[in-house]
Design a protein around this motif. Structure first.
Motif, short mmCIF file in Angstrom:
data_model
loop_
_atom_site.label_atom_id
_atom_site.label_comp_id
_atom_site.label_asym_id
_atom_site.label_seq_id
_atom_site.Cartn_x
_atom_site.Cartn_y
_atom_site.Cartn_z
N ALA A 29 17.42 -8.65 -29.82
CA ALA A 29 16.81 -8.69 -31.14
C ALA A 29 15.29 -8.65 -31.05
N ASN A 30 14.72 -9.08 -29.92
CA ASN A 30 13.26 -9.13 -29.75
C ASN A 30 12.74 -8.02 -28.82
N GLU A 40 9.92 -3.28 -37.21
CA GLU A 40 10.87 -3.50 -38.31
C GLU A 40 10.18 -3.43 -39.66
N SER A 140 21.95 -10.04 -44.51
CA SER A 140 21.03 -9.61 -43.48
C SER A 140 21.55 -10.06 -42.12
N TRP A 141 21.03 -9.47 -41.07
CA TRP A 141 21.39 -9.89 -39.71
C TRP A 141 20.28 -9.45 -38.77
N SER A 142 20.22 -10.04 -37.61
CA SER A 142 19.25 -9.64 -36.60
C SER A 142 19.75 -8.39 -35.91
#
Length: 322
Positions: A29-30, A40, A140-142
């Motif tokens: 995710a990062n 993003e 929402s989601w990562s």
């Protein structure tokens, strides 16, 4: 059953919070935290601005992500243009109605200005798919990132995309081949809450359906009459069709409520209610929108990991290989 669903949801959340490796490449995710921290935000702005001017963008981007991942995995092969020596995926029969490629182009142009040769087109589609769901009122989601862009795109491979006329057994097999479960099938089908279909994708259900039934008997009779009115024979309006739920610009669980009521537009939609393997999931989502939202977030993470590999490139222009 409630305890089982709770455990499944907890697992989905865990997968979202940590990087996972389902197909050979580690996604995180990062991933762009240091190399392009604004990635993003740039994608979100491009998607939001396009949606303001064209309300069809959310459905189109979500469909684009699914069609990309289901062919060669989530490698942005659906974005490549055809060349004199190769007919690409976007020109395959199931994809000729895909649109909104310009939204991805816009995001990519701005990303190249801010972080040259850093953010893959495949990751842009994955982020954009999440953003259109959020902009439409959904969960929402990562987004796990780190995908690379593929160099191969073949129109003839689009025959492997699930068809609106597919039954549940065919759909389960198709999803299984990509490491996705029957529950993922039902959950991801919920993306049709933003969809619209032209008559050609469902008119076979309306007339001369079988030797025993003129109209598909799984259709609610009143709904069938409404569809016949929108898709008359002969039909001279090429744009005629039907929204796949009654709140087409809002991401919600109305799609499942309509299936329960016999108002699923596609055979592939309505068949989910007639199969014991999927009926209980349809009914659960129709009752509980929060459950659907939680499951959809997890299913999108799993879809985004289909076919992800370490080889590939970061295209400078999403329409052509470097």
């Amino acid at each position: 059953m409630g305890r089982l669903l709770q455990m499944i949801c907890s697992l989905n959340v865990l997968l979202i919070l940590v990087g996972v490796s389902l197909s050979g490449a580690i996604l995180d995710a990062n991933y762009y935290h240091k190399t392009c921290p604004q990635a993003e935000d740039i994608v979100y702005t491009a998607v939001r601005n396009a949606t303001i001017y064209d309300p069809k963008v959310p459905a189109r981007i979500l469909r684009m992500f699914f069609h990309d991942c289901f062919i060669r995995g989530c490698d942005a092969s659906v974005l490549l243009d055809s060349t004199p020596g190769n007919k690409a995926e976007k020109d395959g029969p199931p994809n000729v109605s895909l649109a909104a490629f310009y939204v991805i182009d816009d995001a990519k142009t701005k990303l190249e200005q801010s972080c040259p040769k850093t953010v893959s087109c495949a990751d842009i589609i994955a982020i954009a798919a999440r953003d259109v769901v959020v902009l439409s009122g959904g969960p929402s989601w990562s987004v796990l990132k780190g995908r690379k862009d593929g160099r191969i795109s073949r129109a003839n491979e689009t025959i492997n995309l699930p068809a609106p006329s597919s039954n549940t057994s065919q759909l389960i097999q198709s999803f299984s081949q990509r490491g996705l479960s029957a529950k993922d099938l039902v959950t991801l089908s919920g993306g049709h809450t933003l969809g619209f279909s032209h008559c050609s994708s469902f008119e076979a259900r309306l007339r001369n359906f079988s030797s025993a039934h003129d109209t598909d008997p799984t259709l609610d009779p009143k709904f069938a009459t409404d569809l016949k009115g929108k898709c008359p024979k002969p039909n001279t309006d090429r744009n005629a069709g039907q929204f796949l739920d009654s709140t087409a610009s809002v991401f919600d669980n109305d799609y499942y409520k309509r299936i329960v009521g016999g108002r699923g537009v596609f055979v592939s939609d309505q068949s989910l209610l007639g199969d014991y393997r999927t009926r209980w999931i349809v009914e659960a989502f129709a009752r509980d929108q929060g459950l659907f939202f939680r499951e959809f977030a997890g299913a999108m993470v799993r879809l985004g990991n289909v076919g992800v590999v370490e080889s590939g490139e970061v295209r400078v222009n999403c329409r052509v290989v470097n």
